[in-house]
Design an enzyme around this catalytic site. Structure first.
Site, PDB file in Angstrom:
ATOM      1  N   PHE A   1     -23.349   6.516  -8.312  1.00 48.15           N
ATOM      2  CA  PHE A   1     -22.381   5.591  -7.966  1.00 48.15           C
ATOM      3  C   PHE A   1     -22.775   5.113  -6.458  1.00 48.15           C
ATOM      4  CE2 PHE A   1     -20.390   8.488 -10.975  1.00 48.15           C
ATOM      5  CZ  PHE A   1     -19.443   7.544 -11.806  1.00 48.15           C
TER       6      PHE A   1
ATOM      7  N   VAL B   1     -23.161  10.599  -6.429  1.00 49.87           N
ATOM      8  CA  VAL B   1     -22.590   9.807  -5.412  1.00 49.87           C
ATOM      9  C   VAL B   1     -23.313   9.538  -4.257  1.00 49.87           C
ATOM     10  CG1 VAL B   1     -20.388   9.169  -3.863  1.00 49.87           C
ATOM     11  CG2 VAL B   1     -20.195  10.326  -6.393  1.00 49.87           C
ATOM     12  N   CYS B   2     -23.796   8.293  -3.915  1.00 51.55           N
ATOM     13  CA  CYS B   2     -24.354   7.953  -2.683  1.00 51.55           C
ATOM     14  C   CYS B   2     -23.889   8.571  -1.528  1.00 51.55           C
ATOM     15  CB  CYS B   2     -24.723   6.612  -2.421  1.00 51.55           C
ATOM     16  SG  CYS B   2     -25.509   6.106  -1.096  1.00 51.55           S
ATOM     17  N   VAL B   3     -24.450   9.431  -0.751  1.00 53.67           N
ATOM     18  CA  VAL B   3     -23.992  10.005   0.469  1.00 53.67           C
ATOM     19  C   VAL B   3     -23.685   8.914   1.497  1.00 53.67           C
ATOM     20  CG1 VAL B   3     -26.287  10.632   1.525  1.00 53.67           C
ATOM     21  CG2 VAL B   3     -24.387  11.689   2.192  1.00 53.67           C
TER      22      VAL B   3
ATOM     23  N   ALA C   1     -20.692   6.654   0.447  1.00 51.83           N
ATOM     24  CA  ALA C   1     -19.703   7.500   0.560  1.00 51.83           C
ATOM     25  C   ALA C   1     -19.312   7.926   1.906  1.00 51.83           C
ATOM     26  CB  ALA C   1     -19.954   9.080  -0.240  1.00 51.83           C
TER      27      ALA C   1
END
Lengths: 138, 130
Positions: free
Chosen positions: B39, B77-79, B82
């Protein structure tokens, strides 16, 4: 390089203008990470994406960080295949002289500075895209 | 075939995540393997467990979580994306001095390298976005 030494051809297709939406900035973030994996990376600028490379960007008025200088560092990451869609430039009344000059240093020729930019037609671009393993479009 | 999935748009506003869900279900039914779902961009908003859609509407986050649980799918999920958008797990919340986290069980936060790795390891990387 990946643990098993696989090198794939990754192409990043940049289609949106640099500010307006976050796509250009977050595309650049993935590009730089991909380079760290020693993959064969190329970038295409098409549609409004050609505006990403415009010279003289000034963002003070819109309160955004001007990240356009990051593109000039791509050569240092050994990303030297930049394709510009010729028709997209022309449709917007632009030419290569409106865009930043992006260069890389060729180790095999005494670090001679060479242009990374390739002006290509849409027909040529579709052929180049056909030869990629992974195409990511932002 | 081993498939990597990239989702670049948030839920409800855009159909990308719905289409990706349906695609993943169809691919599993045909016997394909889902290497990872990543994501990115506003796609990270698919991971918030605090979303409360009307009861007669689908809950996209729960659908992803349950699909992942049933089939052992890695939801990442991409940090960086995010953090910008306020999607946090417990560790990220503590590190950034926030008073709570909001990630749904079954999603995990990690770096963009996980997307590149999916591109390298999967036979195809399929993007769902604008």
């Amino acid at each position: 390089m990946s643990e098993d030494g696989v090198v794939k051809k990754f192409m990043y297709v940049n289609r949106k203008s640099p500010y307006g939406t976050i796509y250009a900035l977050e595309s650049l973030e993935v590009v730089l990470i991909t380079a760290a994996f020693d993959q064969d990376v190329s970038l295409t600028f098409t549609d409004d994406g050609v505006y990403q490379l415009m010279k003289g960007q000034q963002t003070e008025g819109i309160g955004m960080k001007n990240f356009s200088s990051t593109y000039s560092a791509l050569g240092d990451y050994e990303i030297n295949k930049i394709f510009i869609d010729k028709e997209s430039l022309e449709e917007r009344g632009l030419s290569l002289s409106d865009l930043q000059e992006l260069v890389w240093e060729d180790e095999d020729e005494d670090y001679a500075e060479k242009s990374s930019i390739n002006l290509v037609s849409r027909a040529e671009l579709s052929e180049i895209m056909n030869n990629q393993d992974v195409v990511l479009s932002f | 075939m081993k498939l990597g999935i990239l989702i670049n748009e948030g839920p409800y506003q855009h159909q990308a995540s719905d289409t990706a869900l349906q695609y993943v279900k169809a691919a599993l039914k045909k016997g394909h393997e889902i290497y990872r779902v990543f994501f990115y961009n506003d796609g990270v908003n698919n991971a918030t467990r605090l979303a409360t859609p009307p009861q007669d509407d689908r809950n996209i986050t729960k659908e992803w979580a349950s699909l992942a649980k049933d089939h052992g799918i890695d939801l990442v999920v991409c940090v960086a994306a995010a953090q910008r958008r306020g999607i946090l797990d417990k560790g990220e919340a503590e590190r950034n001095g926030k008073d709570s986290d909001n990630i749904e069980d079954g999603f995990r936060i990690s770096g963009l390298g996980q997307l590149v790795e999916a591109g390298i390891q999967a036979d195809r990387l399929i993007t769902f976005g604008d």
